[in-house]
Motif scaffolding. Structure first.
Motif, PDB file in Angstrom:
ATOM      1  N   TRP A   1      48.576  37.409  44.206  1.00 29.85           N
ATOM      2  CA  TRP A   1      47.853  38.073  45.282  1.00 29.85           C
ATOM      3  C   TRP A   1      46.684  38.897  44.756  1.00 29.85           C
ATOM      4  CZ3 TRP A   1      52.053  40.495  49.019  1.00 29.85           C
ATOM      5  CH2 TRP A   1      52.746  39.449  49.667  1.00 29.85           C
ATOM      6  N   TRP A   2      46.897  39.586  43.641  1.00 28.95           N
ATOM      7  CA  TRP A   2      45.869  40.516  43.167  1.00 28.95           C
ATOM      8  C   TRP A   2      44.571  39.790  42.828  1.00 28.95           C
ATOM      9  CZ3 TRP A   2      45.268  45.492  43.643  1.00 28.95           C
ATOM     10  CH2 TRP A   2      44.252  46.111  42.932  1.00 28.95           C
ATOM     11  N   GLU A   3      44.682  38.631  42.245  1.00 32.25           N
ATOM     12  CA  GLU A   3      43.490  37.883  41.828  1.00 32.25           C
ATOM     13  C   GLU A   3      42.896  37.019  42.932  1.00 32.25           C
ATOM     14  OE1 GLU A   3      46.114  38.992  38.600  1.00 32.25           O
ATOM     15  OE2 GLU A   3      46.471  37.588  40.272  1.00 32.25           O
ATOM     16  N   ALA A   4      43.519  37.006  44.112  1.00 31.24           N
ATOM     17  CA  ALA A   4      43.090  36.086  45.172  1.00 31.24           C
ATOM     18  C   ALA A   4      41.623  36.253  45.572  1.00 31.24           C
ATOM     19  CB  ALA A   4      43.997  36.213  46.391  1.00 31.24           C
ATOM     20  N   PRO A   5      41.077  37.469  45.697  1.00 27.62           N
ATOM     21  CA  PRO A   5      39.667  37.574  46.115  1.00 27.62           C
ATOM     22  C   PRO A   5      38.698  36.852  45.188  1.00 27.62           C
ATOM     23  CG  PRO A   5      40.764  39.680  46.409  1.00 27.62           C
ATOM     24  CD  PRO A   5      41.724  38.804  45.653  1.00 27.62           C
ATOM     25  N   GLN A   6      38.912  36.966  43.885  1.00 29.66           N
ATOM     26  CA  GLN A   6      38.004  36.259  42.974  1.00 29.66           C
ATOM     27  C   GLN A   6      38.363  34.780  42.846  1.00 29.66           C
ATOM     28  OE1 GLN A   6      39.873  38.982  42.233  1.00 29.66           O
ATOM     29  NE2 GLN A   6      40.497  39.051  40.071  1.00 29.66           N
ATOM     30  N   ARG A   7      39.666  34.459  42.937  1.00 27.21           N
ATOM     31  CA  ARG A   7      40.064  33.053  42.839  1.00 27.21           C
ATOM     32  C   ARG A   7      39.510  32.254  44.012  1.00 27.21           C
ATOM     33  NH1 ARG A   7      45.159  33.710  43.182  1.00 27.21           N
ATOM     34  NH2 ARG A   7      45.504  32.964  45.320  1.00 27.21           N
TER      35      ARG A   7
ATOM     36  N   GLU B   1      33.914  44.736  36.050  1.00 29.38           N
ATOM     37  CA  GLU B   1      32.893  43.816  35.580  1.00 29.38           C
ATOM     38  C   GLU B   1      32.624  42.733  36.627  1.00 29.38           C
ATOM     39  OE1 GLU B   1      31.189  44.132  32.798  1.00 29.38           O
ATOM     40  OE2 GLU B   1      32.297  45.925  32.181  1.00 29.38           O
ATOM     41  N   GLY B   2      31.395  42.258  36.690  1.00 29.59           N
ATOM     42  CA  GLY B   2      31.052  41.099  37.500  1.00 29.59           C
ATOM     43  C   GLY B   2      31.125  41.335  38.991  1.00 29.59           C
ATOM     44  N   ALA B   3      31.351  40.247  39.710  1.00 31.80           N
ATOM     45  CA  ALA B   3      31.349  40.295  41.172  1.00 31.80           C
ATOM     46  C   ALA B   3      32.519  41.096  41.732  1.00 31.80           C
ATOM     47  CB  ALA B   3      31.399  38.873  41.735  1.00 31.80           C
ATOM     48  N   LEU B   4      33.499  41.431  40.895  1.00 33.19           N
ATOM     49  CA  LEU B   4      34.622  42.243  41.367  1.00 33.19           C
ATOM     50  C   LEU B   4      34.157  43.598  41.879  1.00 33.19           C
ATOM     51  CD1 LEU B   4      37.406  41.545  38.713  1.00 33.19           C
ATOM     52  CD2 LEU B   4      37.019  40.457  40.916  1.00 33.19           C
ATOM     53  N   ARG B   5      32.953  43.990  41.514  1.00 31.88           N
ATOM     54  CA  ARG B   5      32.402  45.237  42.047  1.00 31.88           C
ATOM     55  C   ARG B   5      32.254  45.174  43.557  1.00 31.88           C
ATOM     56  NH1 ARG B   5      28.026  47.704  37.878  1.00 31.88           N
ATOM     57  NH2 ARG B   5      29.226  47.388  35.964  1.00 31.88           N
ATOM     58  N   GLY B   6      32.279  43.967  44.103  1.00 29.68           N
ATOM     59  CA  GLY B   6      32.157  43.820  45.545  1.00 29.68           C
ATOM     60  C   GLY B   6      33.439  44.077  46.310  1.00 29.68           C
ATOM     61  N   ARG B   7      34.542  44.205  45.606  1.00 28.34           N
ATOM     62  CA  ARG B   7      35.791  44.551  46.291  1.00 28.34           C
ATOM     63  C   ARG B   7      35.771  46.026  46.685  1.00 28.34           C
ATOM     64  NH1 ARG B   7      40.868  41.651  43.204  1.00 28.34           N
ATOM     65  NH2 ARG B   7      41.939  42.994  44.689  1.00 28.34           N
ATOM     66  N   VAL B   8      36.623  46.375  47.652  1.00 22.78           N
ATOM     67  CA  VAL B   8      36.719  47.776  48.061  1.00 22.78           C
ATOM     68  C   VAL B   8      38.185  48.191  48.064  1.00 22.78           C
ATOM     69  CG1 VAL B   8      36.151  49.509  49.795  1.00 22.78           C
ATOM     70  CG2 VAL B   8      34.639  47.548  49.469  1.00 22.78           C
ATOM     71  N   GLY B   9      38.885  47.828  49.133  1.00 21.41           N
ATOM     72  CA  GLY B   9      40.284  48.214  49.255  1.00 21.41           C
ATOM     73  C   GLY B   9      41.212  47.023  49.115  1.00 21.41           C
ATOM     74  N   THR B  10      42.466  47.237  49.492  1.00 15.63           N
ATOM     75  CA  THR B  10      43.493  46.206  49.384  1.00 15.63           C
ATOM     76  C   THR B  10      43.097  44.983  50.204  1.00 15.63           C
ATOM     77  OG1 THR B  10      45.147  47.944  49.164  1.00 15.63           O
ATOM     78  CG2 THR B  10      45.939  45.731  49.690  1.00 15.63           C
ATOM     79  N   PRO B  11      43.115  43.796  49.607  1.00 20.25           N
ATOM     80  CA  PRO B  11      42.698  42.594  50.342  1.00 20.25           C
ATOM     81  C   PRO B  11      43.661  42.239  51.465  1.00 20.25           C
ATOM     82  CG  PRO B  11      43.573  42.010  48.183  1.00 20.25           C
ATOM     83  CD  PRO B  11      43.452  43.499  48.201  1.00 20.25           C
ATOM     84  N   ASP B  12      43.106  41.599  52.487  1.00 17.34           N
ATOM     85  CA  ASP B  12      43.892  41.122  53.630  1.00 17.34           C
ATOM     86  C   ASP B  12      44.569  39.820  53.215  1.00 17.34           C
ATOM     87  OD1 ASP B  12      44.869  40.143  56.009  1.00 17.34           O
ATOM     88  OD2 ASP B  12      43.120  40.716  57.180  1.00 17.34           O
ATOM     89  N   ILE B  13      45.767  39.936  52.658  1.00 15.92           N
ATOM     90  CA  ILE B  13      46.408  38.806  52.001  1.00 15.92           C
ATOM     91  C   ILE B  13      46.688  37.647  52.946  1.00 15.92           C
ATOM     92  CG2 ILE B  13      48.556  38.073  50.889  1.00 15.92           C
ATOM     93  CD1 ILE B  13      46.561  39.339  49.005  1.00 15.92           C
ATOM     94  N   LEU B  14      47.186  37.892  54.140  1.00 12.86           N
ATOM     95  CA  LEU B  14      47.538  36.774  55.021  1.00 12.86           C
ATOM     96  C   LEU B  14      46.300  35.952  55.375  1.00 12.86           C
ATOM     97  CD1 LEU B  14      50.179  38.392  57.413  1.00 12.86           C
ATOM     98  CD2 LEU B  14      50.536  37.127  55.289  1.00 12.86           C
ATOM     99  N   SER B  15      45.214  36.614  55.774  1.00 14.02           N
ATOM    100  CA  SER B  15      43.992  35.884  56.102  1.00 14.02           C
ATOM    101  C   SER B  15      43.377  35.239  54.866  1.00 14.02           C
ATOM    102  CB  SER B  15      42.976  36.834  56.750  1.00 14.02           C
ATOM    103  OG  SER B  15      43.387  37.216  58.041  1.00 14.02           O
ATOM    104  N   LEU B  16      43.441  35.940  53.758  1.00 15.17           N
ATOM    105  CA  LEU B  16      42.851  35.432  52.522  1.00 15.17           C
ATOM    106  C   LEU B  16      43.554  34.165  52.053  1.00 15.17           C
ATOM    107  CD1 LEU B  16      40.782  35.868  50.270  1.00 15.17           C
ATOM    108  CD2 LEU B  16      42.401  37.440  49.189  1.00 15.17           C
ATOM    109  N   LEU B  17      44.877  34.146  52.128  1.00 18.82           N
ATOM    110  CA  LEU B  17      45.612  32.968  51.674  1.00 18.82           C
ATOM    111  C   LEU B  17      45.565  31.836  52.696  1.00 18.82           C
ATOM    112  CD1 LEU B  17      48.642  34.593  49.825  1.00 18.82           C
ATOM    113  CD2 LEU B  17      46.401  33.870  48.947  1.00 18.82           C
ATOM    114  N   ALA B  18      45.370  32.165  53.975  1.00 18.38           N
ATOM    115  CA  ALA B  18      45.105  31.107  54.957  1.00 18.38           C
ATOM    116  C   ALA B  18      43.779  30.421  54.627  1.00 18.38           C
ATOM    117  CB  ALA B  18      45.070  31.694  56.367  1.00 18.38           C
TER     118      ALA B  18
END
Length: 406
Positions: free
Chosen positions: A70-76, A271-288
């Motif tokens: 889950w933690w790596e999902a935004p960049q993956r 480092e990198g584009a991870l600077r674009g994250r803010v808070g806890t990702p919306d896991i259900l929508s993200l994994l959908a």
């Protein structure tokens, strides 16, 4: 059977992308031409969500942040979208909404430009932008002490000055479907020493974008249209490699910290584009969304092939409209607002029609789903992954019937 219907049947039979339609929940009895607002449900999503809810959340619970990735999902997931945008791995992160990402990108872009040259205190925005982009740009300009200039997208190259920090442009006009000159405008912005920021909501997943090829600095886009991520699916933010080390988001959250679990009181950006994250990702929508992107793993789902079919679909639809509605086109009661030139068209056709709102409801009653933009525009969106030529023919014929010109 009419000659147009016969032609549509032949085109569908020869379509190399036709098998991809089976990857979506679409009703053969209905024509769905609103994928430029909300894409159809991919068949891979329900089972994946059931697994996420039942096993990853239901059984593994907190362990899924590490054991289920889950933690790596935004960049993956961002790395899965990047090739569709012509971007390199590590440049695209999925997080938050398009509006939030526009804010990050405008403020971050102004900061980048001002660091190079303190005189750069102006933001340009194309006048036909999607409203939220304009609202956000206005607020971001006020917060950064910038002036905001609103002007037609085609005039931006000539309007650039030594004061310009960022130019925010929509790649495809959401009303008319006009495709903007991304290579030309980007080159002009770069030559002027400013940064380009593109909104890709109506182009990402529908046509080649070429972010790296054309030297785009920043980009944002949604995932619930041509990427079929579902209602409210998280958006993406692109930061070109050359800017990542200096990009400073105005929303430095713990998820964009270099050591998020260190809980340090001072912010140190990741480092990198991870600077674009803010808070806890919306896991259900993200994994959908992650599951929805599986269709792009199919060999046939290549972005140039998608574009080729998109143009063929829109060409055929315009031809059908001409054949079925000669009187309305002749007297001007129906008018095509979308450029006919391929290099100036996205993946939709916009028709100006009388009583467009009521006509939208009537078309839906007759089994053709499109959408309306005030005051008098009907938008017909074509998603090559599941839209058929038969859908284009039926939509044009049904429009003629609804207008009394069958």
């Amino acid at each position: 059977m009419s000659s147009l219907r016969t032609a549509a049947t032949a085109k569908d039979a020869a379509d190399p992308l036709a098998p991809l339609r089976d990857r979506f929940h679409v009703d053969d009895g209905e024509v769905y031409l609103d994928g430029n607002s909300l894409g159809a449900l991919p068949r891979s999503v329900p089972d994946r969500l059931a697994e996420v809810v039942g096993h990853e959340w239901g059984r593994l619970r907190i362990r899924s942040w590490t054991e289920s990735g889950w933690w790596e999902a935004p960049q993956r997931v961002g790395d899965r979208i990047a090739p569709l945008l012509g971007a390199a791995p590590g440049t695209t992160v999925v997080a938050d909404s398009t509006s939030v990402n526009v804010f990050k990108a405008v403020v971050g872009g102004v900061r980048l430009a001002a660091a190079r040259d303190p005189r750069r205190n102006e933001v340009l925005v194309d006048e036909s932008t999607f409203p939220t982009d304009g609202y956000i740009a206005q607020s971001a300009a006020e917060l950064t002490g910038c002036a905001l200039r609103v002007l037609p997208a085609g005039e931006i190259p000539d309007a650039l000055t030594p004061r310009t920090a960022v130019a925010l442009v929509n790649h495809v006009d959401y009303r008319s479907g006009e495709l903007r000159d991304l290579p030309g405008i980007t080159a002009a912005v770069r030559a002027a020493g400013a940064l380009s920021l593109w909104d890709l909501c109506h182009s990402g997943g529908a046509l080649p974008v070429g972010l790296a090829e054309h030297g785009v600095d920043l980009a944002v886009g949604c995932t619930y249209k041509y990427l079929n991520g579902g209602p409210g699916a998280p958006a993406y933010l692109y930061v070109a490699p050359e800017h990542q080390a200096d990009f400073r988001s105005p929303l430095p959250g713990w998820n964009s910290h270099r050591d998020p679990f260190g809980m340090a009181p001072e912010f140190t950006p990741a480092e990198g584009a991870l600077r674009g994250r803010v808070g806890t990702p919306d896991i259900l929508s993200l994994l959908a969304l992650d599951a929805a992107l599986d269709v792009w793993d199919e060999p046939a789902a290549e972005i140039t092939a998608i574009r080729e079919k998109s143009l063929a679909l829109t060409d055929f639809f315009v031809h059908c409209v001409r054949e079925y509605l000669p009187k309305a086109l002749a007297d001007g009661s129906v008018r095509n607002l979308t450029p006919e030139r391929h290099d100036r068209r996205g993946s939709q056709i916009a028709l100006r029609c009388p009583d467009a709102l009521a006509l939208t409801a009537e078309l839906q009653r007759r089994g053709v789903v499109v959408d309306h933009r005030p005051p008098d525009v009907l938008r017909f969106g074509f998603t090559p992954l599941y839209t058929r030529f038969a859908d284009a023919e039926r939509a044009a014929k049904t429009l003629a019937e609804a207008l009394g010109e069958a």
